[in-house]
Design a protein around this motif. Sequence first.
Motif: not given
Length: 148
Positions: A29-34, A45-54
């Motif tokens: 999902l993150l790889a295809r998210a806009a 600390l938002s882990i999903v935020l860091l994952e999205a930035w990855n």
Amino acid sequence: LAGPAKMRIPEHPKILALGYVSDALREALLARAAVLIVPSPFESLSIVLLEAWNHAVPALVNGRCRVLDGQVRRANGGLAFRSGVEFEEALTYLLTHPVERRAIGAQGREYVEREYRWPVVMGRVEALLDQVVAGRRARASSRQELPA
């Protein structure tokens, strides 16, 4: 929508509420998210935020959450909203400006590289431990110098 719902999700043909998802599905999902949207006003600390930035995905976060707002500002990796109107305007901007959206996402990835990669984190932990050890040695040395 992925993750636990803390509110009622309206029935709509364009909304699919997935709830908790597997690690593999989250990565896909993150790889295809806009855009990653983090609407919670109560985050640390938002882990999903860091994952999205990855994945160089820019974020749209609740500006009433000081932690998220601060992370986004430091990273220059997204936008913050404080009202429904701001949310709509920010999301519209990100979705209609793909060049800027990709640049903002890339800045988020650079922030993760600068601040959260293991060598950086371990360097900070080691420096902190060195300070603790040095402080203990200094206190022990000063106790030995005191007259009995």
